[in-house]
Enzyme design. Structure first.
Site, PDB file in Angstrom:
ATOM      1  N   HIS A  99       4.233   1.953  -8.092  1.00 30.10           N
ATOM      2  CA  HIS A  99       3.258   0.854  -7.982  1.00 30.10           C
ATOM      3  C   HIS A  99       2.259   0.895  -9.143  1.00 30.10           C
ATOM      4  O   HIS A  99       1.885  -0.138  -9.695  1.00 30.10           O
ATOM      5  CB  HIS A  99       2.447   0.970  -6.685  1.00 30.10           C
ATOM      6  CG  HIS A  99       3.245   0.844  -5.426  1.00 30.10           C
ATOM      7  ND1 HIS A  99       3.488   1.908  -4.596  1.00 30.10           N
ATOM      8  CD2 HIS A  99       3.834  -0.230  -4.855  1.00 30.10           C
ATOM      9  CE1 HIS A  99       4.189   1.506  -3.555  1.00 30.10           C
ATOM     10  NE2 HIS A  99       4.420   0.209  -3.688  1.00 30.10           N
ATOM     11  N   GLY A 132       0.809  -1.215   0.000  1.00 32.46           N
ATOM     12  CA  GLY A 132       0.000   0.000   0.000  1.00 32.46           C
ATOM     13  C   GLY A 132       0.840   1.262   0.000  1.00 32.46           C
ATOM     14  O   GLY A 132       2.018   1.236  -0.342  1.00 32.46           O
ATOM     15  N   GLN A 172       7.856  -9.252   7.871  1.00 31.37           N
ATOM     16  CA  GLN A 172       9.082  -8.784   7.213  1.00 31.37           C
ATOM     17  C   GLN A 172       9.675  -7.536   7.869  1.00 31.37           C
ATOM     18  O   GLN A 172      10.630  -6.964   7.354  1.00 31.37           O
ATOM     19  CB  GLN A 172       8.849  -8.549   5.716  1.00 31.37           C
ATOM     20  CG  GLN A 172       7.971  -7.372   5.360  1.00 31.37           C
ATOM     21  CD  GLN A 172       7.633  -7.348   3.875  1.00 31.37           C
ATOM     22  OE1 GLN A 172       6.832  -8.159   3.386  1.00 31.37           O
ATOM     23  NE2 GLN A 172       8.220  -6.425   3.131  1.00 31.37           N
TER      24      GLN A 172
HETATM   25  O1  PAF Z   1       7.846  -4.881  -2.001  1.00 27.05           O
HETATM   26  C1  PAF Z   1       6.890  -4.911  -1.201  1.00 27.05           C
HETATM   27  O2  PAF Z   1       6.042  -4.015  -1.125  1.00 27.05           O
HETATM   28  C2  PAF Z   1       6.753  -6.082  -0.248  1.00 27.05           C
HETATM   29  O3  PAF Z   1       8.009  -6.526   0.176  1.00 27.05           O
HETATM   30  C3  PAF Z   1       5.928  -7.248  -0.817  1.00 27.05           C
HETATM   31  C4  PAF Z   1       6.597  -7.854  -2.042  1.00 27.05           C
HETATM   32  C5  PAF Z   1       4.537  -6.754  -1.177  1.00 27.05           C
HETATM   33  C6  PAF Z   1       5.785  -8.357   0.239  1.00 27.05           C
HETATM   34  O4  PAF Z   1       5.175  -7.889   1.393  1.00 27.05           O
END
Ligand code: PAF
Length: 284
Positions: free
Chosen positions: A37, A31, A61
């Site tokens: 994006h 997001g 993460q």
């Molecule tokens: O690059 C990101 O935004 C994130 O690391 C991902 C690939 C959506 C995984 O949470």
């Protein structure tokens, strides 16, 4: 655009699309969407009949001292942009939908080698969290194609190795980094920078360009890395790493290597920025 929060519902909707022979192209995100994006979502249309996007700020993460709580969550604005980019299905699961047994009990996908250095060393557990959530999302969406930005070059390599090692029938597409006119790579974390920091942060890409051209001119790898460290310190960065690597293995480059990537991470105030540059040297 259909917004879905439950895995069961997502499967039902996407199974129906697959049953009609439609190909799915998938863009996973956390997001706080920016033009980088949106470029992925627009490119996805070239690879699939149905464009699926996910927004999930993945706790697995983030390290203990990282910005999970303050990570910008801007769902309403994100949905406006996704509709305009003609996303068909938006998956926005909660943390308990993704990790019903909690994070501790979650099976972890760990990719050796490419995940170990650079961001893997600075952010222990980060790539395990990425590989785990991406493999779960791949199993839920079952896309033919998935698109990722190459600003996160190491992430792209980690996911590529995971897909190959686990025989996932998915084609990965890496999309070139989108930049501001100053050269600063678009990133959700740029929003943490003050106006003054943002101006100084341009030095990160400039140091990569400078290093790339020095390598083309035959300068030594060690010399180029040392020069970049000085340049970044002069701009007010605290260096994490600036490393000339083999473009596929991400091991430190040897003087014989021709396909290189320069990976860089540095702190501007409280904000950690990353960027990279691919460099192809002429044959020896
Ligand atoms: O690059 C990101 O935004 C994130 O690391 C991902 C690939 C959506 C995984 O949470």
């Amino acid at each position: 655009m259909q917004q879905i929060t439950l895995i069961k519902e997502l499967r039902a909707v996407l199974d129906a699309q697959r049953a009609q022979g439609r190909r799915l192209a998938f863009v996973p995100t956390m997001g706080n969407l920016h033009a980088g994006h949106i470029r992925l979502v627009e490119d996805a249309r070239q690879h699939g009949d149905v464009v699926v996007c996910s927004i999930f700020v993945n706790p697995l993460q983030f390290g203990r001292n990282e910005d999970l709580d303050s990570y910008p969550r801007t769902l309403d604005a994100d949905m406006v942009q996704l509709r305009a980019a003609r996303c068909d299905v938006l998956f926005t699961p909660t943390a308990s939908e993704m990790y019903p047994q909690g994070l501790e009990a979650q099976t972890i996908v760990s990719v050796p080698g490419v995940s170990e250095r650079h961001c893997g060393a600075s952010r222990p557990g980060h790539f395990d969290g990425v590989a785990t959530v991406v493999s779960k999302l791949f199993n839920m969406v079952q896309p033919q194609t998935a698109l990722f930005g190459l600003k996160d070059y190491q992430q792209f390599q980690v996911i590529s190795h995971m897909v190959a090692d686990l025989c996932m029938p998915i084609t990965l597409v890496g999309v070139a980094t989108q930049r501001e006119h100053t050269g600063l790579a678009l990133s959700s974390r740029n929003g943490y920078l003050s106006a003054q920091e943002k101006v100084r942060a341009v030095a990160l890409y400039q140091s990569l360009l400078q290093a790339g051209s020095s390598l083309q001119q035959g300068d030594s790898i060690a010399g180029v890395e040392a020069q970049a460290a000085l340049q970044l310190a002069a701009a007010g960065f605290r260096l994490d790493y600036f490393s000339v690597c083999h473009a596929a293995t991400l091991e430190p480059a040897s003087p014989q290597d021709r396909a290189l990537v320069i990976l860089a991470a540095a702190w501007m105030g409280k904000t950690r920025l990353i960027d990279n540059l691919l460099v192809t040297l002429p044959l020896l």
